[in-house]
Scaffold this motif. Structure first.
Motif, PDB file in Angstrom:
ATOM      1  N   GLY A   1      -6.795  -1.763  -5.441  1.00  0.00           N
ATOM      2  CA  GLY A   1      -6.791  -0.335  -5.739  1.00  0.00           C
ATOM      3  C   GLY A   1      -5.850  -0.017  -6.879  1.00  0.00           C
ATOM      4  N   LYS A   2      -5.768   1.246  -7.255  1.00  0.00           N
ATOM      5  CA  LYS A   2      -4.916   1.655  -8.379  1.00  0.00           C
ATOM      6  C   LYS A   2      -3.435   1.550  -8.044  1.00  0.00           C
TER       7      LYS A   2
ATOM      8  N   LYS B   1      -4.689  -3.095  -0.488  1.00  0.00           N
ATOM      9  CA  LYS B   1      -4.632  -2.891   0.955  1.00  0.00           C
ATOM     10  C   LYS B   1      -4.270  -4.216   1.611  1.00  0.00           C
ATOM     11  N   ARG B   2      -3.655  -4.139   2.777  1.00  0.00           N
ATOM     12  CA  ARG B   2      -3.289  -5.384   3.454  1.00  0.00           C
ATOM     13  C   ARG B   2      -4.548  -6.119   3.916  1.00  0.00           C
TER      14      ARG B   2
ATOM     15  N   SER C   1      -3.825   2.091   3.594  1.00  0.00           N
ATOM     16  CA  SER C   1      -2.725   2.261   2.633  1.00  0.00           C
ATOM     17  C   SER C   1      -2.761   1.155   1.589  1.00  0.00           C
ATOM     18  N   GLU C   2      -2.320   1.509   0.370  1.00  0.00           N
ATOM     19  CA  GLU C   2      -2.265   0.525  -0.724  1.00  0.00           C
ATOM     20  C   GLU C   2      -0.805   0.182  -1.003  1.00  0.00           C
ATOM     21  N   TRP C   3      -0.529  -1.112  -1.137  1.00  0.00           N
ATOM     22  CA  TRP C   3       0.833  -1.625  -1.286  1.00  0.00           C
ATOM     23  C   TRP C   3       1.068  -2.153  -2.701  1.00  0.00           C
TER      24      TRP C   3
ATOM     25  N   LEU D   1       4.453   1.688   0.218  1.00  0.00           N
ATOM     26  CA  LEU D   1       3.006   1.855   0.181  1.00  0.00           C
ATOM     27  C   LEU D   1       2.648   3.270  -0.263  1.00  0.00           C
ATOM     28  N   TYR D   2       1.379   3.437  -0.594  1.00  0.00           N
ATOM     29  CA  TYR D   2       0.815   4.748  -0.905  1.00  0.00           C
ATOM     30  C   TYR D   2      -0.300   5.034   0.103  1.00  0.00           C
TER      31      TYR D   2
END
Length: 1023
Positions: free
Chosen positions: A287-288, A292-293, A324-326, A369-370
């Motif tokens: 992702g931007k 993701k995990r 969530s994106e890390w 994370l986001y």
């Protein structure tokens, strides 16, 4: 930017962000200063600490390269202090290390985190998913890398022994389910452990890095050298090859794998496999804001219920697209791009990282994370990647910040790749060139040496090679039980587990005495298998092939093989001796040839073991003996009736078997057969001695049926049978033993102790021959998994009795099957098992939908050129023995669940074997291994075997009907009922059935495309 200015800026940032958090007493770092609804981050996690100090170590190296000693020393000492802080916390739990290396039980393991201020425990054993093999492994990996750059982290012999035991602690990672990098095991967070590829890969890297490393530094005290077992590395490699690109049973992909396919582990030598894994991560998790995990990860999403730790099965699908994106994972990609010298890609990830940083007090920091906030949820679900995300409160995630700084220093030329990987792990992989193998042939005595010479085989006796000693593989195992033993810490050495071929292909200097090790093939002594020279020949060639493929050292591999009098007396000894002669002369393999013991040891990889209080005696020549035709008891001391029975039956294997079987119904092992009989010697003979003597003679005479019966009658077992089982189960292949009251051994049984396994076998194997054959099959399967692992691709369960039936070409397994197979030599049975597995795998490879495809006649015409003569009932029986379902078919089954509420894998709608559509689609992804195993488990009960195959064909037809008819909906699908209705329809429209034959029996004789046609018609009627 000027390098000096950049160094100073980095020093200030790293000092402010990381070093100011380091505790002055323990040296430990909190994962973060945040305490949120998701947890208390102020504890010191082992993994986070190692990654967090990485940039400090790197900056120290950068200053050292620039000649700045003061700051370099300051940073190095901070690194040492943290690593020693972790070491001391672990050493306080030395009893756990001692226990765990034997039990591999999650409740016995080291803790995953400690109190930052004290280094003591913060939560109890049962209150956290402590078993995280990757965390212990990354500590060991970086301990090795830091030591290689000159840091002195380990100071005492006690600490050396503790690290040696940590090596044993992680050596079984290939078969040890753990909680993994995310600490909760299965993705549903139910606390169930799994074998995780990221843990296996990190353990493999640590084992490679520590092998023969002096923990005090180069050329220091040799007692500080630690040792790894190369077979553990090879097993980890095989497990990785099987798992990747999956992370585990429940996670079909996980961004944690970035840490093992590249920096810091560099655990995957197969670049194609590494690329496949990386591409899958980027395409499905990228992702931007980061990655993701894993799919359907609910952690810290806005809809997660923080009041409970675990998820419900029905809610996992709710997290789809909003995971969530890390940013953390972009740091791995950034560093790896720099190692690959891909400047464009490195710039891309650097820019992405810097674009998601959050400014605090003038510092630009990476959040943990986001997440997608509530107003944007539906938009993100409808159009993934379209909505803005928010950072969580944990700023910075020190682990991520440290890796960013590390990448930045590499990017700006302040350090070089060798500074981060001084042990060159990135350049280690399975070699593609042929391994040079020195074949050392040893003779048990002078008589054997003469017999070998008559066959053109060059050999040496033990006496001739002195002062070089020879140690058996079992004695080498005993010696390693002292390596790492430490009374002060109450630690023993390596657990008593057998070595494989890579370990015995090394040579050893034990307390300054040189040793060759006999091949691991000669590990089990009390075993009828060793009397079959044809099997010995096949095993020898397979082991040499495995060595050639798996040996990655620069030195030659040494294969030491002892020829005994028993081998020379074997009926088919010429086969083995001719093979050895051709190998010595390099006729069949140019990379394998004769070597004297002295030449081999000079060219070999020598392991120097300094082990106090260990005295090892080498093997010595034995007297010339030949007992091929003699009993080990006095025949005349037996009752006349038994003497006559022996004489009447001993020349024929089948007759002797029946006679021994009759005795077993009369006598117990402790029965005395010489009561009231006077003998000159005055000795007594028990029934156990009689059976033991018959067993010995049957081996020499190659009466395999009698030998196998006696083997179980004497309650004997193959050495390390549990280890063979563990190799199979570690690949997530279920082993089904027995028919009625059968047991299913899964990956959870890969940790069984030998006595536990034998007790289970005795409970379900009601016939002695069955007990022996099951053990023999487990030994064979364990060997195939190790040496020809691809045969098991797509296979998730093996019912041993079905495999036995197939080897005998029987429809079912019964007493006649056991007798027929037991009359075969071990070599013949071994070959039959291999041929069945290989044949099944070849057909699977040719067409992964071979069992089910309704276009078989068109797509695989070559396989059906004689279709008219094909017995389709037999065809289904063969394919029903092994269930192989490929990823595409799995995805089709998963998609078809949208067209019904349940699929029943039986003829009765009320049967227990039901696949619930809603639960399945909301808790499992289409290509998830646990979904495949669910399907496999639902069909295991189906009998006869051809019916199981037909049910799977029916399931395939259902998936195709759903694809071709998108509007199709039905409340439930009862596969057995659909199949039965299709059979009735076929008889009504196409032909007649034989007298006494059911419609279904007649239908089973039809070609696959006929079955597909009529099953499809039934589904059409359901529209």
């Amino acid at each position: 930017m000027d390098k000096v200015l950049l160094l100073d800026r980095l020093y200030n940032d790293i000092n402010d962000i990381i070093l100011t958090r380091q505790h002055p007493v323990t040296g430990l770092l909190p994962a973060s200063t945040a305490i949120t609804t998701h947890g208390d981050y102020t504890d010191a996690w082992v993994r986070d600490n190692v990654y967090s100090i990485m940039c400090v170590w790197t900056l120290g190296s950068a200053y050292k390269k620039g000649g700045e000693k003061v700051r370099s020393d300051e940073l190095n000492q901070a690194t040492i202090k943290l690593m020693r802080g972790l070491l001391q916390s672990m050493m306080r739990q030395a009893p756990k290390v001692e226990t765990f290396k034997h039990t591999l039980n999650a409740m016995d393991c080291l803790h995953a985190k400690y109190n930052t201020q004290t280094g003591l425990n913060v939560v109890e054993d049962h209150e956290w998913g402590h078993l995280q093999i990757d965390a212990t492994s990354v500590f060991l990996l970086m301990l090795a890398q830091m030591t290689a750059t000159g840091l002195r982290i380990i100071n005492t012999i006690d600490e050396v022994d503790f690290v040696q035991n940590l090596i044993y602690y992680i050596a079984s990672a290939y078969r040890t389910p753990d909680y993994g990098i995310w600490e909760r095991g299965n993705k549903i967070n139910n606390g169930k452990t799994e074998i995780n590829a990221s843990s296996v890969g990190m353990a493999k890297a640590a084992l490679e890095a520590l092998d023969e490393l002096n923990l005090f530094g180069n050329n220091e005290n040799p007692r500080a050298v630690v040792h790894t077992i190369p077979d553990a590395i090879s097993r980890a490699r095989n497990t990785l090859t099987h798992l990747l690109p999956r992370e585990s049973i429940s996670k079909e992909v996980d961004s944690a794998l970035l840490s093992i396919i590249g920096f810091p582990a560099f655990a995957v030598g197969d670049t194609a496999l590494a690329d496949i894994t990386r591409n899958k991560i980027l395409s499905e998790l990228g992702g931007k804001y980061g990655c993701k995990r894993f799919l359907w990860d609910g952690h810290q999403t806005i809809i997660e219920d923080h009041s409970r730790m675990y998820y419900e099965h029905s809610e996992l699908a709710d997290f789809e697209h909003i995971e969530s994106e890390w940013p953390l994972f972009h740091t791995y990609l950034y560093i790896q791009a720099l190692f690959d010298k891909d400047e464009t890609l490195a710039k891309k990830y650097r820019d992405q990282l810097e674009s998601v940083m959050v400014e605090q007090d003038g510092k630009f920091l990476l959040p943990e994370l986001y997440y997608v906030d509530e107003p944007e949820l539906e938009g993100e679900r409808e159009n993934p990647g379209s909505q803005p995300r928010k950072p969580n409160e944990n700023i910075p995630l020190v682990w991520a910040q440290s890796l960013y700084f590390t990448g930045l220093m590499l990017d700006e030329g302040l350090v070089q790749p060798d500074d981060l990987d001084p042990l060159q792990l990135r350049n280690r992989s399975t070699t593609t060139a042929d391994t040079q193998i020195a074949l050392v042939v040893l003779a048990e005595n002078e008589s054997v040496k003469l017999q070998l010479a008559e066959h053109g085989v060059i050999s040496e006796t033990f006496a001739e090679i002195s002062p070089i000693n020879v140690i058996s593989a079992s004695e080498l195992v005993e010696s390693y039980r002292k390596v790492g033993a430490n009374k002060n810490l109450a630690l023993t050495g390596r657990p008593k587990r057998r070595f494989q071929g890579l370990a015995t292909a090394q040579t050893f200097r034990i307390n300054d005495k040189p040793f060759l090790s006999l091949s691991n093939l000669q590990y089990d002594e009390n075993n009828y298998l060793k009397f079959d020279a044809e099997l010995a020949t096949a095993d020898l060639l397979r082991e040499l092939s495995y060595l050639n493929k798996s040996w990655i050292n620069d030195e030659v591999a040494v294969f030491s093989y002892l020829v005994t009098q028993d081998i020379c007396d074997s009926v088919n000894a010429d086969v083995l001796l001719t093979t050895i002669k051709e190998l010595q002369l390099r006729i069949s393999h140019t990379n394998i040839g004769y070597a004297s013991a002295s030449l081999a040891i000079r060219a070999s990889k020598v392991n120097n073991l300094m082990v106090p209080d260990l005295s090892v005696m080498g093997l010595f020549n034995t007297e010339q003996t030949s007992s091929a035709h003699a009993y080990s008891f006095d025949l005349l001391a037996l009752p006349n009736e038994i003497q006559q029975q022996i004489k009447a039956s001993e020349t024929d294997d089948l007759s002797y078997y029946h006679q021994v079987n009759d005795w077993l119904s009369v006598y117990s092992l402790d029965s005395i057969l010489t009561e009231n009989i006077s003998t000159e010697q005055g000795c007594s003979i028990s029934f156990e001695q009689l059976i033991s003597g018959i067993y010995t003679r049957a081996q020499h005479k190659q009466h395999w049926l009698t030998a196998r019966l006696c083997f179980s009658a004497l309650k004997l077992a193959h050495k390390d049978l549990a280890d063979d089982l563990s190799l199979v189960c570690a690949r997530h292949i279920d082993i089904v033993i027995g028919d009625e009251n059968h047991i299913v051994l899964t990956h959870e049984n890969s940790l069984l102790k030998p006595k536990q396994l034998l007790k289970m076998l005795d409970q379900v194997c009601h016939q002695k021959l069955e007990r022996t054959l099951v053990q023999e099959m487990l030994v064979t399967l364990g060997n195939i998994v190790r040496t020809k692992t691809r045969v098991f691709n797509g296979l998730r369960s093996i019912k041993l009795n079905n495999l036995l039936a197939l080897c005998a070409k029987h429809d079912e397994c019964n007493e006649s099957t056991f007798i027929e197979l037991s009359l075969k030599s071990p070599f013949e049975l071994n070959q039959a098992i291999r041929e069945v597995l290989t044949s099944q795998q070849q057909e699977f490879n040719e067409n992964v939908k071979f069992n089910f495809c309704d276009h078989i006649m068109q797509n695989s015409q070559a396989n059906f050129t004689q279709a008219v003569d094909t017995n389709w009932l037999e065809w289904r029986s063969e394919r029903g023995l092994f269930t192989r379902i490929d990823d595409d078919l799995l995805a089709d089954i998963w998609q078809s669940l949208a067209h019904t509420t349940r699929i029943v894998f039986a003829e009765n709608a009320n049967a227990a074997e039901v696949l619930d559509a809603e639960i399945t689609r909301s808790s499992m992804t289409p290509r998830e291994e646990s979904f495949a195993r669910c399907i496999d488990g639902l069909v295991q009960h189906l009998q006869p075997i051809y019916y199981k195959s037909a049910i799977l064909e029916t399931l395939f037809a259902f998936t195709q009907h759903c694809k071709n008819t998108p509007e199709f909906r039905t409340e439930e699908v009862v596969l057995g009922l659909v199949l039965s209705d299709a059979a009735t329809l076929f008889i009504e429209t196409q032909g007649t059935k034989k007298e006494g034959e059911t419609c279904l029996q007649s239908f089973m004789m039809q070609a696959p495309q006929v079955l597909q046609k009529y099953v499809s018609k039934i589904f059409q009627q359901l529209n």
